[in-house]
Design a protein around this motif. Structure first.
Motif, PDB file in Angstrom:
ATOM      1  N   LEU A 420       0.834  -1.195   0.000  1.00  0.00           N
ATOM      2  CA  LEU A 420       0.000   0.000   0.000  1.00  0.00           C
ATOM      3  C   LEU A 420       0.868   1.244   0.000  1.00  0.00           C
ATOM      4  O   LEU A 420       2.076   1.188   0.270  1.00  0.00           O
ATOM      5  N   ALA A 421       0.234   2.371  -0.317  1.00  0.00           N
ATOM      6  CA  ALA A 421       0.888   3.676  -0.262  1.00  0.00           C
ATOM      7  C   ALA A 421      -0.080   4.646   0.392  1.00  0.00           C
ATOM      8  O   ALA A 421      -1.228   4.771  -0.037  1.00  0.00           O
ATOM      9  N   LEU A 422       0.373   5.314   1.441  1.00  0.00           N
ATOM     10  CA  LEU A 422      -0.465   6.260   2.170  1.00  0.00           C
ATOM     11  C   LEU A 422       0.026   7.678   1.925  1.00  0.00           C
ATOM     12  O   LEU A 422       1.232   7.939   1.942  1.00  0.00           O
ATOM     13  N   THR A 423      -0.906   8.585   1.703  1.00  0.00           N
ATOM     14  CA  THR A 423      -0.581   9.986   1.465  1.00  0.00           C
ATOM     15  C   THR A 423      -1.031  10.822   2.652  1.00  0.00           C
ATOM     16  O   THR A 423      -2.212  10.814   3.010  1.00  0.00           O
ATOM     17  N   TRP A 424      -0.079  11.525   3.249  1.00  0.00           N
ATOM     18  CA  TRP A 424      -0.368  12.437   4.355  1.00  0.00           C
ATOM     19  C   TRP A 424      -0.272  13.870   3.843  1.00  0.00           C
ATOM     20  O   TRP A 424       0.636  14.212   3.089  1.00  0.00           O
ATOM     21  N   ALA A 425      -1.213  14.703   4.253  1.00  0.00           N
ATOM     22  CA  ALA A 425      -1.168  16.117   3.881  1.00  0.00           C
ATOM     23  C   ALA A 425      -1.520  16.949   5.095  1.00  0.00           C
ATOM     24  O   ALA A 425      -2.277  16.514   5.968  1.00  0.00           O
ATOM     25  N   TYR A 452      -3.286   4.268  -2.118  1.00  0.00           N
ATOM     26  CA  TYR A 452      -3.452   3.037  -2.891  1.00  0.00           C
ATOM     27  C   TYR A 452      -3.405   1.871  -1.917  1.00  0.00           C
ATOM     28  O   TYR A 452      -2.453   1.732  -1.144  1.00  0.00           O
ATOM     29  N   VAL A 453      -4.432   1.031  -1.928  1.00  0.00           N
ATOM     30  CA  VAL A 453      -4.512  -0.115  -1.031  1.00  0.00           C
ATOM     31  C   VAL A 453      -4.685  -1.369  -1.877  1.00  0.00           C
ATOM     32  O   VAL A 453      -5.573  -1.438  -2.721  1.00  0.00           O
ATOM     33  N   LYS A 454      -3.834  -2.355  -1.643  1.00  0.00           N
ATOM     34  CA  LYS A 454      -3.808  -3.539  -2.496  1.00  0.00           C
ATOM     35  C   LYS A 454      -4.900  -4.542  -2.163  1.00  0.00           C
ATOM     36  O   LYS A 454      -5.529  -5.108  -3.048  1.00  0.00           O
ATOM     37  N   ASP A 455      -5.136  -4.788  -0.858  1.00  0.00           N
ATOM     38  CA  ASP A 455      -6.073  -5.830  -0.481  1.00  0.00           C
ATOM     39  C   ASP A 455      -6.728  -5.485   0.850  1.00  0.00           C
ATOM     40  O   ASP A 455      -6.531  -4.402   1.405  1.00  0.00           O
ATOM     41  N   ARG A 456      -7.521  -6.423   1.345  1.00  0.00           N
ATOM     42  CA  ARG A 456      -8.297  -6.179   2.560  1.00  0.00           C
ATOM     43  C   ARG A 456      -7.407  -5.900   3.764  1.00  0.00           C
ATOM     44  O   ARG A 456      -7.664  -4.985   4.545  1.00  0.00           O
TER      45      ARG A 456
END
Length: 636
Positions: A420-425, A452-456
């Motif tokens: 996954l990829a997490l975006t912080w702002a 972006y989240v790949k799976d559960r």
């Protein structure tokens, strides 16, 4: 009477859409500000995310950015309506099958979806009439998309079939047959014995399946040719309703928003947000597709099936077989072109139709001049000519930057097979407020629509991670790094994550990268990439490649920020931070820097004019004469 949230959101979104279509970005930016304020004030986070998703779609259309993939952004698939209410709809299908039985003594049911746990447990056997006199032998075959392979539990599915077989009084002739493919055309005879005997009745169920294939004319042609070869007795089709041909963007936008928000409202009413089904629906329904789209009309489906050698079985006299005990869950919207139209709260959601082979032999004619799908069905409105970025458009530029970050994150996650990829702002209380004051407290928060989240499991990790102090802990380390990124070779060794069950999520490595907005250079973002436990040297190499890829990606609104301010965490809430200038950082003393932003791009120091956004060399070896000359020519 006060306007409802959905009405207010729709009016603001449509006003913004009109402004963008007319090229009035100043007005669009003002509407977007009110849209985000409305969304942030909404306690229902899923409704809020729907509104933000469509706001994002408008910004993408304005600037010609790649269409969003709403993977796990929100569940906007009507399939749950069917699964939850299938016992209502099955009465219609039972009557069709019963009328077609005649001399057939066996049945083979081929379905493209399986029962789900808890609320979605009814199998395809529930579409059969109750055989009181004698139990006929029945075979069941499932053709499922490959991504479901890891989710299907065969013993559990056999339990569903055994239970339902007793309910309708049939004998299961074989064990359940499960094969994996994206369509009927991908399945060989050696995998499924489609018809064993002349007295075997074959029924094929397409539930929200054909609409996915129709975008590719060749894929649809192969499917219908294969369907004709199998020559089933009945084809049951349940799919998206759209009896119009809207190529007009505004009409399509309105329909899509209402459709999606009503679906989310229904999910909220049932409290279905934390089931496996949510993730699977999103993967199958939306991956790679833009949510703002139209669907084939009933007339187009009729034309396509007719060329394939099938005729429609009228359902307009069969709606009495549809049991509706609770109209808040399902409504009969009426009949059109011998199909049954079903929906929720006055919104048509999908249609039910039945087909049978024509008496005469028919062959699929893909070269027919009347075949509207010959070049492929275009589900999206035509794109508009991209507009030039509006320099004063604070909200436009913020959303455009987050949209670019989402697309970059998705590309890198797919390229390197990341979890996954997490975006912080940084979140500001006033949407007109900038972040130029380095002593201002910032509350960093995850921007879900840009993740972006790949799976559960990755989705659940984001849920847990968002509500803890671990994210800002890594953000702090990233801000303290002069390299523009921070690498964590093992999260299990991080003090704040010691008691976090990372083994369950299969996550242990992370790299955090700092980005800045090209249009408002004082606005920064942190993108965190995560992946499973890996040998340290391999992980380090991967982190460097990810960082290098981000530095060299062609973008319009964001760039990697290498030299960043130092931060100090304040007492109080975990995510409150204050920025201060790094003591060792050399001060750019020339007055020319009032009009320029200095940062590193593609490994070189550059200076960007704050007024016209033109980029110059910013190296200290080049001096500032060329920058002063440009300032004089621009301002005077």
């Amino acid at each position: 009477m006060a306007s409802s949230f959905s009405d207010t959101a729709l009016n603001l979104l449509l006003s913004c859409a009109v402004a963008i279509e007319d090229g009035h970005l100043k007005s669009a930016d003002a509407f977007l500000q009110n849209i985000l304020i409305l969304a942030d004030e909404r306690r229902n986070k899923y409704q809020s995310e729907v509104v933000k998703y469509f706001a994002d779609a408008l910004v993408r259309r304005a600037y010609g950015l790649h269409p969003a993939s709403s993977f796990l952004a929100f569940p906007a698939n009507p399939a749950p309506y069917y699964h939850y209410n299938s016992y209502h709809i099955n009465g219609v299908i039972e009557k069709v099958i019963n009328d077609a039985l005649m001399g057939n003594r066996r049945l083979h049911l081929i379905d493209f979806s399986i029962p789900y746990y808890d609320r979605f447990q009814y199998s395809v056997l529930r579409t059969l009439p109750n055989f009181l006199d004698y139990p006929p032998p029945v075979r069941v075959s499932y053709i499922l998309p490959p991504f479901l392979k890891k989710h299907v539990k065969f013993p559990r599915q056999m339990e569903f079939l055994t239970r339902d077989a007793k309910e309708v009084n049939v004998n299961l002739e074989d064990l359940l047959k499960v094969v994996y493919g994206n369509s009927l055309a991908e399945v060989d005879e050696c995998e499924i014995d489609f018809k064993r005997r002349d007295d075997e009745m074959v029924v094929v169920y397409y539930k929200f399946k054909l609409e996915k294939l129709v975008r590719d004319a060749k894929a649809m042609e192969r499917e219908l040719v294969r369907l004709k070869e199998i020559n089933p007795t009945i084809v049951i089709m349940l799919d998206f309703y759209s009896n119009h041909t809207h190529s007009n963007f505004l009409t399509c936008f309105k329909d899509s928003f209402q459709y999606s928000l009503k679906t989310v409202d229904w999910w909220c009413d049932l409290g279905l947000f934390f089931y496996e089904y949510e993730c699977e629906c999103n993967i199958e329904a939306w991956e790679g597709n833009n949510v703002i789209r139209r669907h084939p009309t009933l007339t187009e489906w009729q034309h396509l099936f007719s060329m394939a050698g099938f005729s429609r079985i009228p359902l307009n006299q069969r709606k009495d077989n549809l049991s509706v005990e609770d109209e808040s869950l399902l409504e009969i919207m009426g009949e059109e072109e011998e199909c049954l139209i079903l929906g929720n709260k006055g919104c048509p959601m999908f249609f039910l139709s039945a087909w049978k082979p024509k008496v005469e032999d028919g062959h699929f004619n893909s070269n027919s001049t009347n075949h509207k799908f010959g070049q492929g069905f275009n589900p999206n409105p035509l794109p508009r000519q991209p507009l030039q970025p509006f320099l004063e458009g604070l909200i436009l530029n913020q959303l455009a930057a987050l949209a670019e970050i989402h697309d970059i994150s998705k590309d890198l996650c797919c390229k390197y097979k990341l979890s996954l990829a997490l975006t912080w702002a940084a979140k500001v209380n006033n949407m007109n407020e900038t972040i130029s004051d380095l002593n201002k407290k910032r509350a960093f928060s995850i921007q879900r629509n840009s993740c972006y989240v790949k799976d559960r499991k990755s989705f659940y990790f984001m849920e847990d991670y968002e509500g803890t102090c671990w994210g800002p802990s890594i953000i702090k380390k990233e801000f303290e790094s002069r390299d523009g990124y921070h690498f964590e070779p093992s999260l299990t060794k991080v003090e704040d994550l010691r008691y976090f069950d990372l083994d369950y999520y299969n996550i242990d490595v992370a790299v955090a990268i700092c980005l800045q907005n090209r249009r408002t250079s004082d606005e920064v973002y942190i993108v965190e990439f995560f992946w499973p436990p890996t040998e340290s040297e391999i992980s380090k190499s991967k982190a460097l490649r990810i960082f290098d890829d981000m530095k060299h990606m062609k973008t319009t609104f964001v760039t990697v920020k290498v030299q960043v301010p130092e931060i100090k965490f304040q007492e109080g809430p975990y995510n409150k931070i204050v920025e201060t200038k790094r003591n060792k950082q050399r001060k750019s003393w020339s007055k020319v820097w009032v009009d320029f932003d200095k940062f590193e791009e593609h490994g070189k120091q550059v200076a960007k004019c704050k007024h016209c956004l033109k980029v110059f060399t910013g190296s200290s070896k080049s001096g500032t004469t060329h920058l002063n000359n440009h300032s004089d020519s621009t301002l005077y």
